[in-house]
Design an enzyme around this catalytic site. Structure first.
Site, PDB file in Angstrom:
ATOM      1  N   HIS A  42       0.809  -1.216   0.000  1.00  0.00           N
ATOM      2  CA  HIS A  42       0.000   0.000   0.000  1.00  0.00           C
ATOM      3  C   HIS A  42       0.850   1.278   0.000  1.00  0.00           C
ATOM      4  CE1 HIS A  42       0.412  -0.224   4.515  1.00  0.00           C
ATOM      5  NE2 HIS A  42       0.469   1.085   4.363  1.00  0.00           N
ATOM      6  N   ASP A  49      -0.014  -7.464   1.120  1.00  0.00           N
ATOM      7  CA  ASP A  49       0.434  -6.098   1.411  1.00  0.00           C
ATOM      8  C   ASP A  49       1.951  -6.021   1.484  1.00  0.00           C
ATOM      9  OD1 ASP A  49       0.153  -3.396   1.749  1.00  0.00           O
ATOM     10  OD2 ASP A  49      -0.230  -3.491   3.907  1.00  0.00           O
ATOM     11  N   SER A  85       4.656   2.323   8.035  1.00  0.00           N
ATOM     12  CA  SER A  85       4.309   1.194   7.167  1.00  0.00           C
ATOM     13  C   SER A  85       5.496   0.764   6.321  1.00  0.00           C
ATOM     14  CB  SER A  85       3.148   1.570   6.253  1.00  0.00           C
ATOM     15  OG  SER A  85       1.966   1.724   6.986  1.00  0.00           O
TER      16      SER A  85
END
Length: 348
Positions: free
Chosen positions: A90, A120, A196
């Site tokens: 993402h 992901d 992230s």
């Protein structure tokens, strides 16, 4: 308007030119916890990068006539000295331009090697050689309560270190593509937007997970993809640029088998996958697999956990009638399923 930031200092100390007699002898004050966090951070931080992404503002990201716009930032970590970097899908999905900044301030363009929204995870590559790289651990050796250190770039604050513990194992997390990511690590090491794709590290400085998500507005509930899953996915992305896999339509988690089952059924492993849910009209449902079943074998391969199941559900299984061994209650059953290919919609 007064600034919300205040400097905390001792006015008298500003005029003192003599260092404290304790300045050079504070090492003995550090406890084992502090030493472990410091050692892990010092070992891994040089391999952690800040990732900045631009995306074309038009409907088609690949159209060079559309102007680019900043689309956020994230983190990643170098896994090979020649510049391969693991991050989250993402963070870089549909990026038209990617740039990375090393911990020493050097900047470089990066190219997308492969992207798998279902887990992901993504791999990018920057130009370079002899780059600092992390050591990858074994997520099967993780224990609840052990030290967990997160390193990343929350809100652009580069190489930020937070620490906590492994809160739980075997969680499931729904990816942006809608597929459940199994065997996820839960931690209370603080994560924020920008973390992230950064590494979750153990006390030996080994990466045990890829920091991925937080639950808002909860505090201390953060998630990382287990590094064993990341190693498997990254290997395929580096080799093929994509992930091709079979799909059977279950969600599950790893469980230890009662020793009496192992002895009675003469099983090759002491663990299995407990089926948490079965999607309607999926190959698993059509083959008779039910919620609560213990999946112990796929074809001729023992299944001791989610990683084993993912490893064996490759394109070679698609369309092939495959025997599946499960334990239901006190009975061992032999079922058959026909895996199908996972289908990604364009633009997902």
């Amino acid at each position: 308007m007064r600034s919300p930031l205040r400097l905390v200092s001792d006015g008298g100390a500003l005029n003192s030119s003599r260092p404290s007699s304790h300045d050079s002898s504070d090492d003995h004050l550090f406890d084992a916890y502090s030493r472990a966090v410091m050692a892990a951070a010092e070992s891994v931080s040089p391999a952690v990068v800040n990732i900045e992404v631009h995306r074309a503002s038009g409907r088609r990201a690949g159209n060079s006539r559309n102007p680019e716009a900043p689309a956020g930032s994230g983190s990643g970590f170098i896994v090979a000295p020649d510049g391969y970097i693991i991050t989250n899908s993402h963070v870089v999905h549909r990026a038209s331009r990617i740039s990375v900044t090393l911990s020493d301030g050097r900047k470089s363009a990066a190219e997308l090697i492969g992207d798998d929204p279902d887990t992901d995870l993504a791999v990018i590559r920057m130009a370079g050689s002899n780059l600092a790289a992390v050591s990858l651990g074994d997520s099967r050796a993780i224990r609840v309560g052990q030290l967990a250190v997160a390193i990343g770039n929350p809100y652009g604050f580069q190489c930020t270190v937070t620490a906590g513990v492994v809160s739980a194992l075997g969680r499931s997390l729904r990816a942006g593509s809608g597929r459940l990511i199994d065997n996820v690590i839960q931690t209370d090491a603080a994560l924020n937007p920008g973390n992230s794709g950064g590494p979750l590290v153990n006390s030996r400085g080994e990466v045990i997970g890829v920091n991925t998500a937080i639950i808002l507005p909860a505090q201390g509930i953060c998630f990382a993809i287990a590094i064993n899953s990341a190693k498997l996915v990254a290997g395929h992305l580096i080799k093929d640029g994509k992930i091709s896999r079979g799909y059977i339509g279950i969600a599950g988690h790893n469980v230890e088998l009662p020793r009496r089952f192992v002895r009675f059924y003469r099983l090759p492993a002491e663990a299995a996958v407990r089926v948490a849910s079965v999607e309607a009209d999926s190959p698993a449902a059509l083959g008779g697999i039910k919620e609560g079943d213990l999946l112990i074998r796929l074809g001729d391969s023992p299944i001791a956990g989610i990683d084993d199941l993912q490893r064996h559900l490759t394109m070679s299984q698609v369309g092939v009638r495959t025997p599946v061994s499960v334990i239901r209650g006190a009975d061992q059953l032999m079922l058959e399923i026909v895996p199908v290919e996972t289908i990604h919609k364009s633009g997902d």
